[in-house]
Design a protein around this motif. Structure first.
Motif, PDB file in Angstrom:
ATOM      1  N   ASN A 110     -24.662  -8.183   7.319  1.00 43.93           N
ATOM      2  CA  ASN A 110     -25.376  -6.965   7.690  1.00 43.93           C
ATOM      3  C   ASN A 110     -25.580  -6.782   9.182  1.00 43.93           C
ATOM      4  OD1 ASN A 110     -25.710  -6.960   4.886  1.00 43.93           O
ATOM      5  ND2 ASN A 110     -27.451  -5.615   5.141  1.00 43.93           N
ATOM      6  N   ILE A 111     -25.289  -7.835   9.970  1.00 41.21           N
ATOM      7  CA  ILE A 111     -25.496  -7.682  11.410  1.00 41.21           C
ATOM      8  C   ILE A 111     -24.612  -6.565  11.958  1.00 41.21           C
ATOM      9  CG2 ILE A 111     -25.020  -8.784  13.615  1.00 41.21           C
ATOM     10  CD1 ILE A 111     -26.122 -11.325  12.505  1.00 41.21           C
ATOM     11  N   GLY A 112     -23.338  -6.595  11.576  1.00 40.79           N
ATOM     12  CA  GLY A 112     -22.425  -5.586  12.086  1.00 40.79           C
ATOM     13  C   GLY A 112     -22.852  -4.183  11.691  1.00 40.79           C
ATOM     14  N   GLY A 113     -23.228  -4.037  10.423  1.00 38.64           N
ATOM     15  CA  GLY A 113     -23.633  -2.721   9.958  1.00 38.64           C
ATOM     16  C   GLY A 113     -24.848  -2.193  10.693  1.00 38.64           C
TER      17      GLY A 113
ATOM     18  N   GLU B  57     -35.105  -9.785   5.844  1.00 38.51           N
ATOM     19  CA  GLU B  57     -33.957  -8.919   5.577  1.00 38.51           C
ATOM     20  C   GLU B  57     -33.803  -7.828   6.625  1.00 38.51           C
ATOM     21  OE1 GLU B  57     -35.756  -9.924   3.013  1.00 38.51           O
ATOM     22  OE2 GLU B  57     -34.262 -11.065   1.886  1.00 38.51           O
ATOM     23  N   ALA B  58     -34.878  -7.556   7.367  1.00 36.27           N
ATOM     24  CA  ALA B  58     -34.774  -6.471   8.340  1.00 36.27           C
ATOM     25  C   ALA B  58     -33.947  -6.876   9.551  1.00 36.27           C
ATOM     26  CB  ALA B  58     -36.155  -6.040   8.804  1.00 36.27           C
ATOM     27  N   LEU B  59     -33.744  -8.169   9.773  1.00 40.46           N
ATOM     28  CA  LEU B  59     -32.883  -8.679  10.840  1.00 40.46           C
ATOM     29  C   LEU B  59     -33.343  -8.280  12.239  1.00 40.46           C
ATOM     30  CD1 LEU B  59     -29.288  -8.137   9.434  1.00 40.46           C
ATOM     31  CD2 LEU B  59     -30.679 -10.153   9.310  1.00 40.46           C
ATOM     32  N   THR B  60     -34.620  -7.948  12.392  1.00 41.63           N
ATOM     33  CA  THR B  60     -35.052  -7.512  13.719  1.00 41.63           C
ATOM     34  C   THR B  60     -34.965  -8.630  14.748  1.00 41.63           C
ATOM     35  OG1 THR B  60     -37.238  -7.905  12.852  1.00 41.63           O
ATOM     36  CG2 THR B  60     -36.553  -5.637  13.049  1.00 41.63           C
ATOM     37  N   GLY B  61     -35.352  -9.851  14.347  1.00 39.74           N
ATOM     38  CA  GLY B  61     -35.305 -10.968  15.284  1.00 39.74           C
ATOM     39  C   GLY B  61     -33.901 -11.230  15.770  1.00 39.74           C
ATOM     40  N   ILE B  62     -32.949 -11.184  14.820  1.00 38.45           N
ATOM     41  CA  ILE B  62     -31.550 -11.418  15.191  1.00 38.45           C
ATOM     42  C   ILE B  62     -31.087 -10.391  16.205  1.00 38.45           C
ATOM     43  CG2 ILE B  62     -29.230 -11.364  14.298  1.00 38.45           C
ATOM     44  CD1 ILE B  62     -30.078 -13.588  12.966  1.00 38.45           C
ATOM     45  N   MET B  63     -31.419  -9.123  15.942  1.00 42.79           N
ATOM     46  CA  MET B  63     -30.982  -8.069  16.860  1.00 42.79           C
ATOM     47  C   MET B  63     -31.568  -8.280  18.248  1.00 42.79           C
ATOM     48  SD  MET B  63     -28.936  -6.204  15.482  1.00 42.79           S
ATOM     49  CE  MET B  63     -28.252  -6.441  13.882  1.00 42.79           C
ATOM     50  N   PHE B  64     -32.861  -8.624  18.258  1.00 42.82           N
ATOM     51  CA  PHE B  64     -33.503  -8.826  19.561  1.00 42.82           C
ATOM     52  C   PHE B  64     -32.833  -9.963  20.316  1.00 42.82           C
ATOM     53  CE2 PHE B  64     -36.521  -8.271  22.665  1.00 42.82           C
ATOM     54  CZ  PHE B  64     -37.525  -7.421  22.287  1.00 42.82           C
ATOM     55  N   VAL B  65     -32.515 -11.027  19.590  1.00 48.43           N
ATOM     56  CA  VAL B  65     -31.900 -12.169  20.267  1.00 48.43           C
ATOM     57  C   VAL B  65     -30.511 -11.821  20.768  1.00 48.43           C
ATOM     58  CG1 VAL B  65     -31.045 -14.494  19.908  1.00 48.43           C
ATOM     59  CG2 VAL B  65     -33.272 -13.871  19.076  1.00 48.43           C
ATOM     60  N   ILE B  66     -29.764 -11.024  19.993  1.00 46.15           N
ATOM     61  CA  ILE B  66     -28.427 -10.633  20.466  1.00 46.15           C
ATOM     62  C   ILE B  66     -28.530  -9.892  21.795  1.00 46.15           C
ATOM     63  CG2 ILE B  66     -26.502  -9.094  19.980  1.00 46.15           C
ATOM     64  CD1 ILE B  66     -26.738  -9.820  17.083  1.00 46.15           C
ATOM     65  N   PHE B  67     -29.465  -8.927  21.845  1.00 49.31           N
ATOM     66  CA  PHE B  67     -29.578  -8.170  23.094  1.00 49.31           C
ATOM     67  C   PHE B  67     -30.122  -9.030  24.224  1.00 49.31           C
ATOM     68  CE2 PHE B  67     -29.672  -4.563  20.035  1.00 49.31           C
ATOM     69  CZ  PHE B  67     -28.460  -4.073  20.413  1.00 49.31           C
ATOM     70  N   ALA B  68     -31.027  -9.961  23.882  1.00 54.33           N
ATOM     71  CA  ALA B  68     -31.563 -10.834  24.934  1.00 54.33           C
ATOM     72  C   ALA B  68     -30.469 -11.716  25.505  1.00 54.33           C
ATOM     73  CB  ALA B  68     -32.695 -11.685  24.374  1.00 54.33           C
ATOM     74  N   ILE B  69     -29.571 -12.205  24.636  1.00 53.93           N
ATOM     75  CA  ILE B  69     -28.487 -13.052  25.136  1.00 53.93           C
ATOM     76  C   ILE B  69     -27.560 -12.251  26.042  1.00 53.93           C
ATOM     77  CG2 ILE B  69     -26.381 -14.216  24.411  1.00 53.93           C
ATOM     78  CD1 ILE B  69     -27.871 -15.454  22.164  1.00 53.93           C
TER      79      ILE B  69
END
Lengths: 149, 103
Positions: A110-113, B57-69
Motif C-alpha cells: 500500500n505504500i506505493g498506492g 494501517e494508515a501508514l502515516t509513520g511510514i510516509m513521514f519517514v520516507i519524506f524525512a529521509i
C-alpha cells in the motif's frame, strides 16, 4: 563520535546506520529498512567519506577535540536525562507492550498506492526539492574560475 | 516484540549522541554526521509510534519517514557541498576558524 580518525568515524556511522536499519526491519517497516540501507549506508556515508578525503589535503589529521568539550557533553547528557526520565515516568508509554497485529505484505503493497494517491502533492514537492538540492550542491561545489569571483 | 519505551530510550540515546557530536566536535563534517544521527533518532521515533499506535494501517509513520529521509539526503548533499566549498576558500574545515563574518 569520539574517534580521532575521521574516516573511522564515517565507517562507524555506516555500521550504526546498518544496525538502525535492522531495527526498522524488526519493527515491520521493511520498506523503510531497505530504503535506509540504500540511502544512508549506500549514499550518505559514501558522500561523507568522499568529503572527508577531499577536505583532508593540506591539513594535519584533524578531528582532535580542541574545544573544551564539557559544556557540550553536559548539555547532551541533560537532554538524554530529560528524555529518558519523561519516557520512563510516562505511564501511557510504558504500559504499551504489545502492538496491533499487522500484515507485513499489506504495508509494502500500500505504500506505493498511498504515495501516488493521498500524498501526491508532498511527493511532487519532494521531487522539486531534491532536484533543487542536487543542482545547488553541484553549483556550490564547482570550482570557481578565476574571472568569476 | 520489545516494549515501546525501549525504542524510545534507544532513540533518545541516539539523539543525545548526535547532539553531543554536533556540539563538541569542531570538524564541520562531524557536525553534519551528528545532525544525521539526530534525524535518524527522529525517524526511529516515528516508526516506533507508528507500529505501536492504534492504527498502523494508515501508514502515516511510514510516509513521514520516507519524506524525512528524502529531506535528510538533500540536506546532506547540500551541507557537504558547502563544506567542500568552504574548504576551497579558506583551506580549513574547522568550524571555529570560519569566522570571516565576525566583526
Amino acid at each position: 563520535m569520539s574517534l580521532r580518525n575521521l574516516v573511522h568515524s564515517a565507517l562507524c556511522l555506516a555500521v550504526s546506520l546498518v544496525g538502525l536499519a535492522l531495527i526498522y526491519l524488526g519493527l515491520d517497516a521493511e520498506f523503510i529498512g531497505w530504503i535506509q540501507i540504500l540511502v544512508y549506508v549506500g549514499a550518505v556515508s559514501i558522500l561523507i567519506v568522499f568529503a572527508i578525503l577531499l577536505t583532508r589535503g593540506t591539513e594535519a589529521p584533524a578531528g582532535r577535540i580542541t574545544f573544551a568539550p564539557w559544556s557540550g557533553l553536559i548539555i547532551a547528557g541533560a537532554v538524554f536525562a530529560t528524555l529518558a526520565w519523561t519516557v520512563i515516568k510516562s505511564k501511557a508509554l510504558t504500559e504499551i507492550t504489545g502492538n496491533p497485529s499487522l500484515d507485513v505484505s499489506f504495508v509494502v503493497k500500500n505504500i506505493g498506492g498511498k504515495l501516488v494517491a493521498e500524498y501526491v502533492l508532498p511527493l511532487q514537492v519532494m521531487g522539486l526539492l531534491l532536484t533543487a538540492a542536487l543542482i545547488g550542491a553541484v553549483i556550490i561545489a564547482l570550482h570557481e574560475r578565476k574571472g568569476l569571483k | 516484540m520489545n516494549p515501546l519505551h525501549q525504542y524510545l530510550l534507544l532513540s533518545a540515546m541516539l539523539f543525545s549522541v548526535g547532539l553531543a557530536g554536533a556540539l563538541v566536535r569542531r570538524h564541520a563534517i562531524l557536525v553534519l554526521v551528528g545532525i544525521e544521527l539526530m534525524l535518524n533518532a527522529a525517524n526511529l521515533n516515528f516508526l516506533a509510534f507508528w507500529r505501536y499506535g492504534g492504527n498502523p494501517e494508515a501508514l502515516t509513520g511510514i510516509m513521514f519517514v520516507i519524506f524525512a529521509i528524502a529531506v535528510a539526503a538533500a540536506e546532506a548533499a547540500v551541507g557537504l557541498a558547502l563544506i567542500i566549498s568552504i574548504y576551497r576558500h579558506l583551506r580549513t574545515s574547522n568550524v571555529d576558524e570560519v569566522n570571516k563574518l565576525n566583526g
